[in-house]
Design an enzyme around this catalytic site. Structure first.
Site, PDB file in Angstrom:
ATOM      1  N   ASP A   5      12.961  21.094  72.950  1.00  0.00           N
ATOM      2  CA  ASP A   5      13.584  20.092  72.086  1.00  0.00           C
ATOM      3  C   ASP A   5      14.894  19.637  72.701  1.00  0.00           C
ATOM      4  OD1 ASP A   5      13.859  18.443  69.886  1.00  0.00           O
ATOM      5  OD2 ASP A   5      14.850  19.977  68.672  1.00  0.00           O
ATOM      6  N   TYR A  39      18.218  16.606  72.678  1.00  0.00           N
ATOM      7  CA  TYR A  39      19.250  16.180  71.730  1.00  0.00           C
ATOM      8  C   TYR A  39      19.733  14.816  72.193  1.00  0.00           C
ATOM      9  CZ  TYR A  39      23.211  17.349  68.571  1.00  0.00           C
ATOM     10  OH  TYR A  39      24.133  17.419  67.547  1.00  0.00           O
ATOM     11  N   HIS A  50      22.771  10.369  66.472  1.00  0.00           N
ATOM     12  CA  HIS A  50      22.583  11.638  65.758  1.00  0.00           C
ATOM     13  C   HIS A  50      23.631  12.663  66.228  1.00  0.00           C
ATOM     14  CE1 HIS A  50      20.678  15.161  63.963  1.00  0.00           C
ATOM     15  NE2 HIS A  50      20.665  15.745  65.154  1.00  0.00           N
ATOM     16  N   ARG A  93      32.689  18.832  63.309  1.00  0.00           N
ATOM     17  CA  ARG A  93      33.910  19.017  64.093  1.00  0.00           C
ATOM     18  C   ARG A  93      34.812  17.799  63.876  1.00  0.00           C
ATOM     19  NH1 ARG A  93      29.694  19.736  67.575  1.00  0.00           N
ATOM     20  NH2 ARG A  93      30.177  17.704  68.470  1.00  0.00           N
ATOM     21  N   GLU A 129      13.493  15.978  61.094  1.00  0.00           N
ATOM     22  CA  GLU A 129      14.130  15.283  62.213  1.00  0.00           C
ATOM     23  C   GLU A 129      13.137  14.290  62.800  1.00  0.00           C
ATOM     24  OE1 GLU A 129      15.741  18.278  64.934  1.00  0.00           O
ATOM     25  OE2 GLU A 129      17.602  18.274  63.765  1.00  0.00           O
ATOM     26  N   GLU A 142      11.696  12.262  65.540  1.00  0.00           N
ATOM     27  CA  GLU A 142      11.743  12.370  66.996  1.00  0.00           C
ATOM     28  C   GLU A 142      10.489  11.769  67.642  1.00  0.00           C
ATOM     29  OE1 GLU A 142      13.023  16.093  68.612  1.00  0.00           O
ATOM     30  OE2 GLU A 142      14.135  16.667  66.798  1.00  0.00           O
ATOM     31  N   ASP A 177      10.531  17.465  63.646  1.00  0.00           N
ATOM     32  CA  ASP A 177      11.078  18.783  63.992  1.00  0.00           C
ATOM     33  C   ASP A 177      11.813  19.333  62.757  1.00  0.00           C
ATOM     34  OD1 ASP A 177      11.811  20.934  65.589  1.00  0.00           O
ATOM     35  OD2 ASP A 177      13.650  19.957  66.254  1.00  0.00           O
ATOM     36  N   TYR A 204      23.522  29.652  64.762  1.00  0.00           N
ATOM     37  CA  TYR A 204      23.383  28.973  66.052  1.00  0.00           C
ATOM     38  C   TYR A 204      24.430  29.340  67.107  1.00  0.00           C
ATOM     39  CZ  TYR A 204      27.066  25.386  65.716  1.00  0.00           C
ATOM     40  OH  TYR A 204      28.251  24.728  65.674  1.00  0.00           O
ATOM     41  N   LYS A 235      14.615  26.387  63.346  1.00  0.00           N
ATOM     42  CA  LYS A 235      13.758  25.360  63.930  1.00  0.00           C
ATOM     43  C   LYS A 235      12.350  25.853  64.198  1.00  0.00           C
ATOM     44  CE  LYS A 235      17.071  22.351  64.770  1.00  0.00           C
ATOM     45  NZ  LYS A 235      17.002  20.970  64.333  1.00  0.00           N
ATOM     46  N   THR A 283       6.824  22.568  63.554  1.00  0.00           N
ATOM     47  CA  THR A 283       7.069  21.260  64.160  1.00  0.00           C
ATOM     48  C   THR A 283       5.761  20.476  64.040  1.00  0.00           C
ATOM     49  OG1 THR A 283       8.571  22.287  65.762  1.00  0.00           O
ATOM     50  CG2 THR A 283       7.790  20.064  66.265  1.00  0.00           C
ATOM     51  N   THR A 302      16.643  14.096  67.530  1.00  0.00           N
ATOM     52  CA  THR A 302      16.618  13.188  66.375  1.00  0.00           C
ATOM     53  C   THR A 302      17.096  11.793  66.771  1.00  0.00           C
ATOM     54  OG1 THR A 302      17.145  15.094  65.027  1.00  0.00           O
ATOM     55  CG2 THR A 302      17.402  12.935  63.997  1.00  0.00           C
ATOM     56  N   GLU A 335      22.114  13.499  57.798  1.00  0.00           N
ATOM     57  CA  GLU A 335      22.920  12.292  58.030  1.00  0.00           C
ATOM     58  C   GLU A 335      22.762  11.272  56.892  1.00  0.00           C
ATOM     59  OE1 GLU A 335      20.737  12.458  61.898  1.00  0.00           O
ATOM     60  OE2 GLU A 335      22.350  11.086  62.473  1.00  0.00           O
TER      61      GLU A 335
HETATM   62 MN    MN Z   1      15.098  18.574  66.968  1.00  0.00          MN
END
Ligand code: MN
Length: 415
Positions: free
Chosen positions: A126, A128, A133, A142, A199, A201, A233, A244, A253, A257, A350, A364
């Site tokens: 997977d 990113y 996203h 953050r 997600e 994808e 996902d 994580y 995760k 899927t 995503t 989101e």
């Molecule tokens: Mn994913």
């Protein structure tokens, strides 16, 4: 590479809004009632059993002993097979059109077609690569730092995921349990996720292996990409948040899927390729690919609760929002000499658009649960998924009077 002319039409009735035009001709794995599992294609409202076509002498693929698995076919075989199917279905050829007996055996209405997972992937990766996203997640988690981490524009961030829980569209999805830490000052608790998410994808299957210790140059990566699917996902956000650090996603995760049942060949998407895409800074040589494997594909997410009768669209995005192209993702995976396999599944990450209403996850869309979605039909609201909720993705490229699409990827959440 075989591109069906945009003006070509089939003698099979194909609605302009169908995913399965003569220009598409994807491949899937059909389990016909009372018969052997077989490779199939889709056109209009039908799945077409390729074993029946072969046995009636319509395809030259008699050279293949079995037609019950993708693994019997190289990418070049499938490209050749797709060209033969085009010649059989194009409106200037009446051979099969006039053969009612073979047609009645080979054509299965899509709503009755039981489709299996096209390829059981030996490995699942997977990425990113959806930049909006990644920015949104950065802003949420953050807020005092730049939205993108410093590595984002230098390499396609990804992780090796869990292949054994990849399932085909329609498979029920259970609500996973895991550790979460709802209150910072209290110890973690174990239980069903309260932040069940999807997600949006894209994914691709690989077509041929490479030897360990021999990185695949980016110019060759395109040849290693067999075809594309849509991927959901599924994610447990509360589990992910606690588990994580520092090694990345794990149980949040790996429980499920989902993929769409039809594998769309790169040949069918070629006319929808985005030919210019600016990457800043310019990627290092091993990731630099002026031709870029990126496509203009419209993507949609719909939600239906247990109480609702019909689906409601909650997001519309586009595959063009991927910062890293598909061949760049594969080149990055291969650059350290890890061997590539046949049928490995690579998900893109995503794919969110830049605006509200185009985001590819509930995290989101509801901005971490602060802006619930209202289900118009029932008046219910949603921040994350509840038991009985169904999520359906669709995706297609829009041509002049035809579409090249994937079929839906659908899943209902259960306890
Ligand atoms: Mn994913």
């Amino acid at each position: 590479m075989f591109i069906v002319p945009a003006t070509a039409r089939s003698w099979v009735a194909v609605d302009p809004s169908s995913d399965f035009s003569l220009q598409n001709l994807p491949f899937g794995l059909l389990a016909p009632e009372g018969r052997h599992v077989t490779l199939a294609t889709a056109i209009g409202d039908f799945a077409v059993d390729l074993t029946v076509l072969r046995d009636a002498g319509y395809l030259s693929i008699h050279k293949y002993r079995v037609l019950d698995a993708f693994e019997e076919f190289t990418k070049e075989d499938l490209q050749e097979l797709r060209r033969e199917l085009y010649e059989l279905f194009v409106d200037t050829n009446s051979e099969l059109r006039n053969d009612a007996d073979t047609r009645s055996k080979a054509f299965v209405p899509l709503e009755n077609a039981r489709m299996l997972l096209p390829i059981r992937p030996p490995a699942f990766v997977d990425f990113y690569s959806g930049i909006h996203h990644a920015s949104n997640v950065g802003m949420m988690f953050r807020p005092d730092q730049p939205p993108l981490l410093p590595n984002y524009r230098h390499l396609p961030v990804g992780y090796n995921g869990r292949a054994s829980s990849v399932v085909v569209s329609g498979t029920p999805i259970h609500r996973p349990s895991g550790q979460t830490k709802p209150k910072p000052e209290e110890p973690p608790v174990f239980g069903p996720t309260k932040e069940f998410d999807f997600e949006l994808e894209m994914g691709f299957y690989t077509s041929r292996p490479s030897a360990m210790g021999h990185p695949v140059p980016i110019e060759e990566c395109e040849d290693h990409i067999l075809g594309f699917v849509l991927v959901n996902d599924w994610s447990a956000r509360d589990v992910q948040r606690w588990e994580y650090q520092p090694l990345g996603p794990f149980l949040a995760k790996s429980f499920a899927t989902s993929t769409s049942p039809w594998v769309v060949l790169p040949d069918a998407l070629e006319p929808f390729r985005i030919t210019t895409y600016e990457q800043d800074p310019e990627p290092p040589a091993y990731l630099n690919s002026p031709k870029g494997m990126r496509y203009d594909l419209r993507l949609e997410v719909e939600l239906k609760t247990a109480k609702a009768e019909s689906y409601q669209r909650i997001s519309a995005s586009n595959a063009k929002y991927l910062y890293w192209g598909f061949e760049q993702q594969l080149a990055h995976q291969a650059c350290n000499g890890t061997p590539l396999g046949y049928g490995d599944l690579y998900a893109s990450g995503t794919i969110s658009g830049p605006l509200e209403g185009s985001f590819g996850s509930l995290l989101e869309l509801t901005w971490r649960g602060t802006k619930p979605i209202t289900v118009t039909e029932t008046g219910e609201t949603r921040t994350f998924l509840e038991d009985g909720d169904s999520i359906r993705f669709s995706g297609y490229a829009q041509g002049d009077g035809f579409r090249v699409g994937f079929g839906n990827v659908e899943g209902t959440v259960g306890a």
